[in-house]
Write a protein that holds these residues in place. Structure first.
Motif, PDB file in Angstrom:
ATOM      1  N   ASP A 170      -2.435  -4.089   4.711  1.00 25.25           N
ATOM      2  CA  ASP A 170      -1.433  -3.801   3.688  1.00 25.25           C
ATOM      3  C   ASP A 170      -1.073  -5.119   3.010  1.00 25.25           C
ATOM      4  O   ASP A 170      -1.481  -6.192   3.468  1.00 25.25           O
ATOM      5  CB  ASP A 170      -0.206  -3.134   4.318  1.00 25.25           C
ATOM      6  CG  ASP A 170       0.584  -4.095   5.186  1.00 25.25           C
ATOM      7  OD1 ASP A 170       1.806  -4.164   5.030  1.00 25.25           O
ATOM      8  OD2 ASP A 170      -0.022  -4.806   6.020  1.00 25.25           O
ATOM      9  N   GLU A 189       0.365   0.304  -1.535  1.00 23.59           N
ATOM     10  CA  GLU A 189       1.752   0.772  -1.505  1.00 23.59           C
ATOM     11  C   GLU A 189       2.590  -0.049  -0.528  1.00 23.59           C
ATOM     12  O   GLU A 189       2.102  -0.492   0.508  1.00 23.59           O
ATOM     13  CB  GLU A 189       1.810   2.251  -1.108  1.00 23.59           C
ATOM     14  CG  GLU A 189       1.228   3.193  -2.138  1.00 23.59           C
ATOM     15  CD  GLU A 189      -0.270   3.388  -1.991  1.00 23.59           C
ATOM     16  OE1 GLU A 189      -0.826   4.269  -2.671  1.00 23.59           O
ATOM     17  OE2 GLU A 189      -0.896   2.655  -1.195  1.00 23.59           O
ATOM     18  N   ARG A 190       3.858  -0.210  -0.862  1.00 23.45           N
ATOM     19  CA  ARG A 190       4.781  -0.969  -0.014  1.00 23.45           C
ATOM     20  C   ARG A 190       5.621  -0.071   0.888  1.00 23.45           C
ATOM     21  O   ARG A 190       6.269  -0.552   1.813  1.00 23.45           O
ATOM     22  CB  ARG A 190       5.717  -1.805  -0.891  1.00 23.45           C
ATOM     23  CG  ARG A 190       5.005  -2.870  -1.717  1.00 23.45           C
ATOM     24  CD  ARG A 190       4.765  -4.113  -0.917  1.00 23.45           C
ATOM     25  NE  ARG A 190       4.096  -5.157  -1.690  1.00 23.45           N
ATOM     26  CZ  ARG A 190       3.917  -6.403  -1.255  1.00 23.45           C
ATOM     27  NH1 ARG A 190       4.364  -6.755  -0.065  1.00 23.45           N
ATOM     28  NH2 ARG A 190       3.293  -7.291  -2.007  1.00 23.45           N
ATOM     29  N   VAL A 192       5.927   4.202   2.655  1.00 25.76           N
ATOM     30  CA  VAL A 192       5.192   5.427   2.950  1.00 25.76           C
ATOM     31  C   VAL A 192       6.166   6.464   3.502  1.00 25.76           C
ATOM     32  O   VAL A 192       7.121   6.125   4.209  1.00 25.76           O
ATOM     33  CB  VAL A 192       4.050   5.149   3.958  1.00 25.76           C
ATOM     34  CG1 VAL A 192       4.605   4.667   5.292  1.00 25.76           C
ATOM     35  CG2 VAL A 192       3.171   6.375   4.149  1.00 25.76           C
TER      36      VAL A 192
END
Length: 229
Positions: A170, A189-190, A192
């Protein structure tokens, strides 16, 4: 029918019940260091259905929530839920701790005995002594067409470092990872959406969760180019 596997901390039966998710098979792996005994308990669909219905108790219950969170990411991001056989192996305890030998045994069960087509490994070990048996079972599975995704670590870990494994990171990992860490795919994406502690929530992205996001993408959209080893 595709077989999908998750090796983690088990799964909360309440989550399965609430979302009408059935397990086709499951197993629990524990190591008694004092007795030097590795115990494997596996369960088939009838036993798992009875557990989900509240008619029995099994040692698959996720007392931490990590394994349930991983499954919930797949469930949330793959709609409609596909016609797959789902398998779960519990190797981590309520502190998300486990022995690397249990991981090797779980890999053998998932990949050799069950023969899953897609495996999520949101965990890893730094114990290099187990690289050979781990590599052997993974290479056999990949040779027959299985896809194995594993969360990368801040330092080199197994099985993420193996060539046959798709290692997932990530953005936060990419900012701090050791240069020797192998990362094949980065989830951008930062945050979820996941289920933990009995409720859905937004959580910061981690490599563990990023691995599940990547596996969800395979289920939803098919295998990306280059993921077949």
């Amino acid at each position: 029918m595709k077989k999908v596997g998750i090796i983690d901390s088990g799964v909360e039966v309440a989550f399965l019940r609430e979302h009408a998710i059935a397990l086709e098979g499951a197993a629990c792996f524990t190591l008694d260091l004092d007795a030097q005994v590795l115990e494997t308990r596996s369960y088939e669909r009838p036993e798992l259905d009875a557990w989900r219905a509240g008619e029995s108790a099994l040692d698959l219950e996720d007392t931490h929530g990590h394994g349930t969170a991983i499954l919930s990411i797949l469930y949330d991001q793959v709609r409609p839920w596909p016609d797959v056989e789902l398998y779960v192996a519990r190797v981590l305890d309520q502190g998300v701790r486990g022995h690397s030998l249990c991981l090797v045994e779980a890999l053998g069960w998932m990949l050799d005995e069950v023969g899953v087509d897609l495996l999520n490994l949101s965990l890893g070990t730094t114990l290099r002594a187990l690289e050979v048996p781990m590599r052997e079972v993974i290479d056999r599975a990949v040779a027959r067409g299985a896809v194995i995704a594993c969360a990368a670590g801040g330092v080199p870990t197994l099985p993420a470092q193996l060539e046959s494994v798709v290692s997932v990171g990530d953005p936060a990992l990419m900012e701090r990872a050791n240069p020797d860490v192998k990362v094949d795919h980065v989830v951008q994406e930062r945050e979820v959406k996941l289920y933990m502690g009995g409720r859905w929530m937004q959580a910061p992205m981690t490599t563990s969760f990023a691995c599940a996001v990547a596996v969800a993408g395979v289920l939803r959209d098919g295998c990306p180019p280059g993921w077949r080893r």
